[in-house]
Design an enzyme around this catalytic site. Structure first.
Site, PDB file in Angstrom:
ATOM      1  N   TYR A 129      -5.554   7.134  -3.148  1.00 16.06           N
ATOM      2  CA  TYR A 129      -4.801   8.176  -3.635  1.00 16.06           C
ATOM      3  C   TYR A 129      -5.516   8.778  -5.183  1.00 16.06           C
ATOM      4  O   TYR A 129      -5.103   9.853  -5.582  1.00 16.06           O
ATOM      5  CB  TYR A 129      -3.544   7.360  -4.738  1.00 16.06           C
ATOM      6  CG  TYR A 129      -2.822   6.733  -3.428  1.00 16.06           C
ATOM      7  CD1 TYR A 129      -2.484   7.145  -2.198  1.00 16.06           C
ATOM      8  CD2 TYR A 129      -2.131   5.343  -3.679  1.00 16.06           C
ATOM      9  CE1 TYR A 129      -1.492   6.638  -1.143  1.00 16.06           C
ATOM     10  CE2 TYR A 129      -1.210   4.848  -2.712  1.00 16.06           C
ATOM     11  CZ  TYR A 129      -0.997   5.526  -1.635  1.00 16.06           C
ATOM     12  OH  TYR A 129      -0.155   4.941  -0.964  1.00 16.06           O
ATOM     13  N   LYS A 178      -8.760  -4.502   5.249  1.00 11.91           N
ATOM     14  CA  LYS A 178      -9.224  -4.016   6.448  1.00 11.91           C
ATOM     15  C   LYS A 178     -10.747  -4.045   6.720  1.00 11.91           C
ATOM     16  O   LYS A 178     -11.483  -3.280   6.748  1.00 11.91           O
ATOM     17  CB  LYS A 178      -8.429  -2.592   6.667  1.00 11.91           C
ATOM     18  CG  LYS A 178      -8.680  -2.183   8.189  1.00 11.91           C
ATOM     19  CD  LYS A 178      -7.598  -2.559   8.882  1.00 11.91           C
ATOM     20  CE  LYS A 178      -7.811  -2.174  10.597  1.00 11.91           C
ATOM     21  NZ  LYS A 178      -7.200  -2.896  11.490  1.00 11.91           N
ATOM     22  N   ASP A 199      -3.053  -5.162   9.202  1.00  6.91           N
ATOM     23  CA  ASP A 199      -2.188  -5.042  10.325  1.00  6.91           C
ATOM     24  C   ASP A 199      -1.439  -6.522  10.661  1.00  6.91           C
ATOM     25  O   ASP A 199      -0.292  -6.507  11.069  1.00  6.91           O
ATOM     26  CB  ASP A 199      -2.928  -4.356  11.515  1.00  6.91           C
ATOM     27  CG  ASP A 199      -4.266  -4.909  11.764  1.00  6.91           C
ATOM     28  OD1 ASP A 199      -4.857  -5.526  10.577  1.00  6.91           O
ATOM     29  OD2 ASP A 199      -5.000  -4.609  12.835  1.00  6.91           O
ATOM     30  N   ASP A 247       1.393  -0.451  -1.612  1.00  6.00           N
ATOM     31  CA  ASP A 247       2.303   0.547  -1.393  1.00  6.00           C
ATOM     32  C   ASP A 247       3.100   0.466   0.075  1.00  6.00           C
ATOM     33  O   ASP A 247       4.481   0.405  -0.145  1.00  6.00           O
ATOM     34  CB  ASP A 247       1.734   2.034  -1.369  1.00  6.00           C
ATOM     35  CG  ASP A 247       2.701   3.007  -1.480  1.00  6.00           C
ATOM     36  OD1 ASP A 247       3.978   2.750  -1.723  1.00  6.00           O
ATOM     37  OD2 ASP A 247       2.536   4.322  -1.599  1.00  6.00           O
ATOM     38  N   ASP A 254       6.968  -2.008   0.186  1.00  2.34           N
ATOM     39  CA  ASP A 254       8.156  -1.344   0.706  1.00  2.34           C
ATOM     40  C   ASP A 254       8.873  -2.008   1.999  1.00  2.34           C
ATOM     41  O   ASP A 254      10.132  -2.249   2.130  1.00  2.34           O
ATOM     42  CB  ASP A 254       7.940   0.050   0.869  1.00  2.34           C
ATOM     43  CG  ASP A 254       8.257   1.054  -0.415  1.00  2.34           C
ATOM     44  OD1 ASP A 254       8.204   0.315  -1.492  1.00  2.34           O
ATOM     45  OD2 ASP A 254       8.285   2.258  -0.214  1.00  2.34           O
TER      46      ASP A 254
END
Ligand code: NAD
Length: 358
Positions: A144, A193, A225, A249, A253
């Protein structure tokens, strides 16, 4: 010792649920003799109406003179998005505040109470004795904040986003996770990852080094994942999850739907000096604002997090969390967490039930 709390209720249901949280904090103050000093200030659309600014100077001053910030929510209904009052409201207020304070650690507890299993989207047998996860998300680095580019090469449109971390950023969030795990079930799952990304390889290496400072904490690495699957399949196996900005993020959620209502999940954001901003995970819920039916739990539990992380008042924080649990166990429900056959209380009535247990 006076403890100064800036109170920014904001818009929509913000003032309604903030009223509930303040009643609870005042009761705790009375019971444990803590000398809280509350300074209320306008933010978001509510501030715009008075000052033509979403984050006015007066509010900045009150925040900078406080020891912690209790935040409600900001923003208006989609139907009013064209009004000047709402244009840039979130980025000018809450996002500006997060940036100004240098908040780098976002803590989101996800709790599924066994008594509320009927409203959770996952099966009762998966919930078992309940789910209690703390997601610790790095907030100030990652994709970001790196360079974002769009360009054309040989007539083809390209886009790139740069993900960056340095070892100090990773170490700082790692320490928040391991320190917090000490007072929980003493397990940290670090999510990355690392089979593909260089940032994740660095992440894994640094978190592993930090884990050696905390020999009493069980530690595991997990690929993102796999974590996305396990958080739905066996959520009660997790205690603290620590992860980078983008993975956090998405995972937070996904996990936020497990309890069954946005009205249940609080959050805390901390900076390097452990100054904190505490707010519900949901927004201003314009669809139910002004009707006195909003669920105050997320705001009340945000106040409990404030006592724990900003003031080190663990016993007092637990007294709030326990009172919320007892209200639920005693069948108190607001409309968002009631199922067929259960009657729903107003925000004020539910708050009275919580207060009766403190
Ligand atoms: P929302 O979280 O406000 O509402 C989504 C759904 O959850 C609605 O049906 C709402 O009624 C329900 N809900 C949320 N909190 C609840 C509570 N305490 N009790 C009962 N039900 C509750 O999300 P949205 O509708 O997408 O956004 C509304 C406004 O909030 C927008 O302007 C958005 O920009 C803003 N927003 C602000 C923040 C913030 O202040 N940090 C965060 C998210 C959204």
């Amino acid at each position: 010792m006076i403890r100064r709390i800036a109170v920014l209720a904001g818009d929509g249901i913000g003032p309604e649920v903030m009223d509930a949280a303040l009643k609870v904090l005042r009761r705790v103050d009375e019971r444990f003799k803590l000398s809280f000093e509350f300074k209320e200030a306008l933010i978001g659309g509510a501030a715009f109406e008075k000052y033509s600014a979403h984050f006015p100077e007066e509010t900045r001053k009150i925040c900078s003179e406080s020891d912690a910030i209790l935040f409600g929510s900001v923003g208006g209904p989609i139907s009013e998005a064209h009004l000047e009052k709402w244009r840039g409201c979130e980025s000018n207020s809450i996002l500006a505040l997060r940036k100004a304070l240098g908040l780098f650690a976002n803590l989101r507890p996800i709790k599924v109470y066994p008594e509320l299993r009927a409203i959770s989207p996952i099966k009762g047998e998966v919930i078992g004795e309940g789910i209690d996860i703390l997601i610790v998300r790095e907030l100030a680095g990652d994709i970001y904040f790196g360079e974002h580019r769009t360009f054309e090469k040989s007539g083809c449109r390209y886009a790139t986003d740069l993900a960056e971390y340095d070892e100090n950023q990773i170490a700082a969030i790692g320490r928040v996770a391991f320190e917090t795990a000490r007072s929980r079930r003493k397990k940290v799952t670090s999510v990355d990852k690392a089979n593909v990304l260089a940032t994740s390889k660095l992440w894994r290496g640094v978190i592993k080094e930090i884990s050696q400072e905390f020999s009493e904490i069980e530690y595991e690495d997990m690929l993102v994942d796999n974590c996305a699957m396990q958080i739905i399949r066996r959520p009660s196996d997790f205690d603290v999850i620590v992860t980078s900005n983008m993975f956090g993020d998405i995972l937070s959620d996904a996990a936020a739907v497990l309890p069954g209502s946005l009205g249940l999940t609080p959050s805390a954001s901390l900076n390097a000096e452990r100054f904190g901003l505490y707010e519900p995970s949901g927004g201003s819920a314009p669809d139910i604002a002004g009707r006195g039916v909003a669920n105050p739990i997320a705001q009340i539990l945000s106040a409990a997090l404030l006592l724990r992380f900003s003031f080190g008042l663990e016993k007092e924080a637990l007294s709030i969390e326990d009172a919320v649990y007892r209200a639920i166990a005693g069948s108190a429900r607001t409309v968002d967490i009631a199922v067929e056959g259960e009657s729903a209380l107003s925000t004020a009535e539910f708050t009275d039930k919580v207060l009766s247990h403190i």
